[in-house]
Structure formats: C-alpha cells, structure tokens
Design a protein around this motif. Structure first.
Motif, short mmCIF file in Angstrom:
data_model
loop_
_atom_site.label_atom_id
_atom_site.label_comp_id
_atom_site.label_asym_id
_atom_site.label_seq_id
_atom_site.Cartn_x
_atom_site.Cartn_y
_atom_site.Cartn_z
N LYS B 70 -8.58 1.31 2.02
CA LYS B 70 -8.60 2.77 1.92
C LYS B 70 -8.42 3.20 0.46
N LEU B 71 -7.51 2.48 -0.22
CA LEU B 71 -7.28 2.79 -1.64
C LEU B 71 -8.53 2.56 -2.47
N LYS B 72 -9.23 1.46 -2.15
CA LYS B 72 -10.44 1.13 -2.93
C LYS B 72 -11.47 2.25 -2.83
N ALA B 73 -11.46 2.91 -1.70
CA ALA B 73 -12.46 3.96 -1.50
C ALA B 73 -12.08 5.25 -2.22
N SER B 74 -10.77 5.45 -2.45
CA SER B 74 -10.37 6.78 -2.94
C SER B 74 -9.53 6.78 -4.22
N ALA B 75 -8.83 5.68 -4.51
CA ALA B 75 -7.85 5.73 -5.61
C ALA B 75 -8.52 5.86 -6.97
N LYS B 76 -7.84 6.63 -7.84
CA LYS B 76 -8.32 6.79 -9.22
C LYS B 76 -7.28 6.21 -10.17
N GLU B 77 -7.70 5.90 -11.36
CA GLU B 77 -6.78 5.35 -12.35
C GLU B 77 -5.62 6.31 -12.57
N ASP B 79 -3.21 6.90 -10.32
CA ASP B 79 -2.60 7.28 -9.04
C ASP B 79 -1.39 6.39 -8.74
N GLU B 80 -0.34 7.00 -8.20
CA GLU B 80 0.81 6.20 -7.76
C GLU B 80 0.55 5.78 -6.32
N VAL B 81 0.68 4.48 -6.06
CA VAL B 81 0.33 3.98 -4.73
C VAL B 81 1.39 2.97 -4.25
N THR B 82 1.37 2.73 -2.95
CA THR B 82 2.22 1.69 -2.35
C THR B 82 1.35 0.91 -1.38
N VAL B 83 1.44 -0.40 -1.46
CA VAL B 83 0.63 -1.24 -0.55
C VAL B 83 1.53 -2.33 0.05
N ARG B 84 1.22 -2.73 1.25
CA ARG B 84 1.91 -3.87 1.89
C ARG B 84 0.89 -5.01 1.95
N VAL B 85 1.18 -6.05 1.23
CA VAL B 85 0.16 -7.09 1.02
C VAL B 85 0.76 -8.50 1.16
N VAL B 86 -0.14 -9.47 1.26
CA VAL B 86 0.24 -10.88 1.28
C VAL B 86 -0.23 -11.51 -0.03
N VAL B 166 4.69 -8.87 0.72
CA VAL B 166 5.42 -8.00 -0.21
C VAL B 166 4.94 -6.54 -0.08
N VAL B 167 5.83 -5.65 -0.43
CA VAL B 167 5.43 -4.25 -0.53
C VAL B 167 5.50 -3.88 -2.01
N VAL B 168 4.37 -3.42 -2.52
CA VAL B 168 4.26 -3.15 -3.96
C VAL B 168 4.10 -1.66 -4.19
N ARG B 169 4.93 -1.16 -5.12
CA ARG B 169 4.78 0.23 -5.54
C ARG B 169 4.29 0.19 -6.99
N GLY B 170 3.32 1.02 -7.32
CA GLY B 170 2.83 0.97 -8.68
C GLY B 170 1.77 2.02 -8.97
N VAL B 171 1.12 1.82 -10.09
CA VAL B 171 0.12 2.77 -10.57
C VAL B 171 -1.22 2.07 -10.66
N VAL B 172 -2.26 2.75 -10.21
CA VAL B 172 -3.60 2.16 -10.24
C VAL B 172 -4.08 2.04 -11.69
N GLY B 173 -4.57 0.84 -12.02
CA GLY B 173 -5.09 0.60 -13.36
C GLY B 173 -6.56 0.98 -13.47
N PRO B 174 -7.20 0.64 -14.59
CA PRO B 174 -8.63 0.96 -14.77
C PRO B 174 -9.46 0.38 -13.64
N VAL B 182 -6.77 -2.84 -9.38
CA VAL B 182 -5.62 -3.46 -10.07
C VAL B 182 -4.46 -2.47 -9.99
N ILE B 183 -3.33 -2.96 -9.51
CA ILE B 183 -2.14 -2.11 -9.42
C ILE B 183 -1.11 -2.60 -10.44
N ASN B 184 -0.72 -1.72 -11.34
CA ASN B 184 0.35 -2.05 -12.28
C ASN B 184 1.68 -1.79 -11.57
N ALA B 185 2.32 -2.85 -11.14
CA ALA B 185 3.49 -2.70 -10.26
C ALA B 185 4.70 -2.19 -11.03
#
Lengths: 388, 193
Positions: B70-77, B79-86, B166-174, B182-185
């Motif tokens: 969902k983030l890939k479809a909408s996120a812009k450089e 943006d503050e985001v949180t993802v739950r990932v492996v 892991v659950v990562v909070r961060g900012v979307v990179g370029p 790319v998420i700058n955690a």
C-alpha cells in the motif's frame, strides 16, 4: 651405529640393470602422473582465482549468482550505478563501469561449416579494458564499436578445438551464418578470459536479439564493496545482487571441486599401483639377497644399518626416476592447455607442482623398500647364511 | 657411512626438492575473500564502525503499521510511515558494514516456512512467486545526521537476525521507481516469538 658405506648402495644399483630399469620406469611414470595431476588442478584453480579482481564488484541478476551467463540485468543499470554508487574508480572523468554480455555461442570457421564447438563470447565496451587490466592486446587492434569484429584470446583456439591459424588476425569466424572478422588477439594469462572471444556489446546484443546485459562489472576506487551492495539492497526494483568478483570465481572453484577430487583420486590410485609394483620388485630383489644380508650382519653391521643401506638404494633409484619425470613433464607437458566448460586453462608447472612430484618420488622410494627390507631381517643370521 | 657421505646424500635429496621449490611465483595471486563474502573488506579498507543511536531499538511496538504494498502505491519522499515486516527477501538481507537491510511485509505468507519446507534460507522467500514478493519487498536503512547510511552492521547486534519480525517507524527516502521503497528508520521494535 656403524653404517655401510654409501658407495655400497650406489654400486648395488648397477648389479641388476633390469631391476634398475624397472624401478626407474615405475618411479618416472608415477611421478609424471602426480606432476600432471597437480599441474591440472593448479592450472584450473589459478585460471579461476586470477580471473577475479579484489577491487571489482559484479552486479548480477538476483538468483543468478552461480552463473553470469544465466544472469540478466537491465541495460539501464550502468547509468544508475554510476549515479548512485559512491567511490567508483574514475580516470580522466571516465568511470570504471563495464556493461557486459556473456554467452556461449557455436562458432564456424567458414560460411558452410556447421558450428560444432562453442566459445564464450563477451560483448563489451571499451570500459572492459579498464576493469579487466589483465587483458592486453598482443596482436592487431581492438574491435571498432558497431562493426562485426572480434578479438580472440590466446587459448580460444584450444577452447574451440581448432588450429591457431584459423583464428589468426585477418581470418573470419561465422556466428549464425554471419561473418565476424578477427582484428586482434589478446592475452589474459591464467584467467578464463584467455579462452574467450570479445566483440562489441551492441553487435552481440543484436546477434542474440537481447536488449539486456549479463552483468555490470565495476572497479571500486575510494568506495567499498558495501557501497555497491547497498545500492543493490536499496534498489529492490532492479532485482540485483552485488558480488565481489573474487567471490564469484571462488564459487566457481567450489563448483569444480568434484572434478579436482576425481583427478586426485585417479593420481592416488595409480600412485598406489606404482607403490605396489615397487614393493613387488623390492621383495624379489631383497629375497635374492638374503645370504648377503646374513653375511653383512655376521660382519658386525647392525640390522638397522643394512635396512638404511637398502632404503638408500631404493630412494636413489626413485629420486633419479623423479628427476627424469620432472624433466620429461617440462619438456612434453608444459604449455599444454585443457578445455573445460568455462573456457580453457594451461597446465601450471611451477615450484609447488614439481616439488610435490619430486616429494612423491622420494616417498615412493622409502615406502617401496621398507616392508620388504624389514621382512628379510626377520630371518636369523644362521638361516640367512644357509639360504640358497 | 662417514659424515662426508651423509653430506652427499643430504645434498642430493635437498637438490631434488629445491629443483621443484625454486620459482614459486604465486605470491601475488589474488585470493578469494570467502565464498559468502560477508565479512571481508572488498577493497581491504577498514570501515570505521559507528554505533547505532540508543533510540534505534524501541521497547514498545509503534502503532499504525501500513502494508508495504500500500505504501509503494502512495508514499512520497518525506512521509512518516510505520511498517510491520520480516527481515529477509534476499539470501543475505543485511549489507556488511552498512546499516541497511531488506524486509518483506509480515502480511505475506512465507511458503518456505513449514515442517515440510526443505528451504535452508526461508527468510529469502525463495519459495514465493516473484510477482508476489516484489510488491511486498522494501529496504530499511539507518542514516546519520548528514543523511548518509551509517557504517555499521545491523546484524552485529543480537537483536536483528534474518527472519526476525520487526515493526519499523521511519521516513520514506527518495523513490526513483514506484516499486522501490526505502525507509530511513527512526525506531525499530523487534518482536519476540
């Protein structure tokens, strides 16, 4: 301990010319085989290990880490890598980034001839000569971009199983009924590139109807491998894997381990045959000298001194055979090249190769003489003196 | 046999061996740096290992995780985001000497996991179809004050391992491509099983 004179062992060697000849022949054959096996294994390993540069990073398609030929990456990768990876080596403003296509293609030496044998073709740009400094043009010139021209490696003829004349500068080869002129020869000693044929990247892409690349080779300057690996990790959309070139060829070396094991196993088996043959000869030789052994002991020489004398005889014969084998190997086998799936490699006759051969000859002399000598000395002196 | 004869024999054997050993010319041959290629320096330079900020690892999971696809479809450089990932998606999800790892959305079923799965590296999702994996694949990195990726191994800490959730909070990179994320955690919470 009182030892027998060394000359006694030397003179005994000449008592039976047939036995000496057999010992020399056996030792020569076994040592030659050990030298040939070592030269084969070292040649294969060296050609793969030296193909990679520790400063080079290869960008491959994800999942194709085992084979560059199976890899496909987008043609846009070189530009993206240049813009994104920090610390790529540059010279006069030109980055050391080489887009390459690697393909094994059937080659014909005339328009009518069927292409029975294959060579690895590498479609490259001039940057390839920057990232692969081992490659040197030794005759003619390099190809002109856009022309159907090739340059051939020093072992390309061996790889194709044809005479050197057919790959001389000025001759032509045919790929898919298309004529390619040979305009130069290059040398990249002890690397897989030595058996390759290089041509313009675009022409090979046109011939093979592909717009992708096999890989992109980058030479790092101030940057590190981690910078290229980070690029591959950030750009998951490109489906890339970054590998050190040395690691790639290291994996290939591992892939060929069973072949090397087979070569060693064959050499060991034949060496064992040589040792058993030597044992048989020595058993017969020593058995006929039981009275001599008894006489030497009755003269006051301890058993150990007589054993040492017999071992000296055997080692001298084996060492002479080993030296003959080393000389014959250098005369007959040095310079030979062997074909394998990744190209061809030359047999390597260096210090360790010859040293191992000579050491095996000495070992053969010791192992071949000890058991029969010890067996003879189990006999009592009185029985030995009465022996027929 | 006297000492002179001993000497003659010794010299003969030594000559035999020396003939082979002279000319050992492979000292300059390049060596492979290990099949796995994870721990040896590519150019032989030492990377100064920086320490991760103390605030990197969170004690509580951030809320509001959004699926990677969902983030890939909408996120812009920015943006503050949180993802739950492996941690995974590649055979080697961590980059040696750089604070970067590839991750896969935790919502994607891993076909490599299971009692009958023969896969030795289940975190690379090699059993999943590429068209399923690619939209759920992202990159997490930790950057310093200048925006450069920190020169530290993320898996050097005992907390982050391949296949860890892991659950990562961060900012979307370029975002040079819509399928790259790319998420700058700024914070990572490692779930315990």
């Amino acid at each position: 301990m009182r030892l027998l004179p060394f000359e006694y062992a030397v003179r005994n060697l000449g008592r039976s010319r047939l036995r000496l000849t057999m010992s020399l022949l056996g030792s020569t054959l076994v040592v030659m085989l050990v030298i040939a096996a070592t030269a084969f294994v070292r040649g294969m390993e060296r050609s793969l290990v030296q193909s990679g540069s520790r400063h080079n990073v290869v960008l491959l398609g994800a999942g194709s880490e085992e084979s560059i030929e199976r890899s496909e990456v987008k043609a846009s990768i070189p530009g993206q890598a240049a813009a994104s990876i920090r610390g790529i080596k540059t010279r006069l403003g030109v980055s050391y980034i080489s887009p390459e296509v690697h393909m094994a293609l059937g080659v014909g030496t005339s328009a009518a001839e069927e292409s029975n044998s294959q060579a690895v073709f590498r479609g490259v740009t001039p940057a390839a000569f920057m990232v692969h400094p081992q490659v040197r043009i030794v005759e003619g010139r390099t190809f002109d971009p856009g022309e159907d021209e090739v340059i051939v490696g020093a072992l390309a003829a061996t790889r194709l199983g044809i005479s050197e004349d057919k790959l001389a500068v000025g001759q032509s080869i045919w790929l898919d009924r298309r004529q390619w002129k040979i305009v130069g020869r290059f040398s990249a000693p002890s690397t897989v590139m030595d058996a390759e044929v290089w041509c313009p990247l675009v022409n090979l892409q046109i011939l093979t109807k592909r717009d992708s690349l096999s890989c992109v080779v980058i030479t790092m300057g101030e940057g590190e491998f981690a910078d290229a690996d980070a690029f591959a990790a950030r750009r998951v959309d490109l489906e890339l894997v970054a590998m050190r070139e040395t690691d790639y060829y290291g994996k290939v070396v591992d892939f060929y381990r069973p072949v090397r094991m087979m070569v060693w196993a064959t050499a060991v088996l034949i060496a064992l045959g040589g040792i058993f043959g030597g044992l048989n000869t020595m058993y017969a030789a020593f058995a006929s000298r039981v009275r001599e052994i008894g006489m030497l002991q009755s003269l006051g020489y301890p058993r150990r001194a007589v054993v040492i004398c017999f071992v000296q005889e055997s080692v001298l014969a084996a060492a002479a055979g080993a030296l003959i084998a080393a000389a014959l190997s250098l005369l007959l086998l040095d310079g030979l090249a062997v074909r394998f799936s990744m190209g061809a490699f030359g047999l390597v006759f260096d210090g360790p190769t010859i040293g191992l051969g000579l050491a095996s000859g000495l070992l053969l002399g010791i192992i071949g003489s000890l058991p029969p000598a010890i067996r003879c000395f189990r006999m009592q002196i009185t029985e030995a003196l009465k022996a027929a | 046999m006297n000492s002179k004869q001993h000497l003659i024999l010794a010299v003969a054997v030594a000559t035999c061996l020396a003939t082979g050993l002279v000319g050992c010319d492979n000292a300059d041959a390049p060596r492979t740096s290990g099949a796995n290629g994870t721990k040896t320096g590519g150019t032989g330079k030492n990377v100064a290992a920086a320490a991760l900020p103390a605030s990197t690892f969170l004690t509580e999971a951030p809320s509001g995780a959004v699926p990677v696809s969902k983030l890939k479809a909408s996120a812009k450089e920015g943006d503050e985001v949180t993802v739950r990932v492996v941690v995974g998606g590649r055979m080697k999800p961590f980059v040696a000497d750089r604070a970067i790892m590839t991750v896969v959305d935790a919502g994607l079923a891993n076909e490599c996991v299971g009692p009958d799965a023969p896969c030795k590296t289940p975190w690379d999702y090699c059993c999943s179809a590429p068209e399923q994996l690619k939209p759920n694949l992202a990159t997490v990195q930790i950057v310093d004050a200048t925006g450069a990726t920190m020169k530290v191994d993320l898996n050097a800490s005992a907390k982050l391992k391949p296949a860890a959730t892991v659950v990562v909070r961060g900012v979307v990179g370029p975002r040079p491509d819509p399928s790259a994320l790319v998420i700058n955690a700024t914070g990572i919470f490692v779930e315990t099983k």
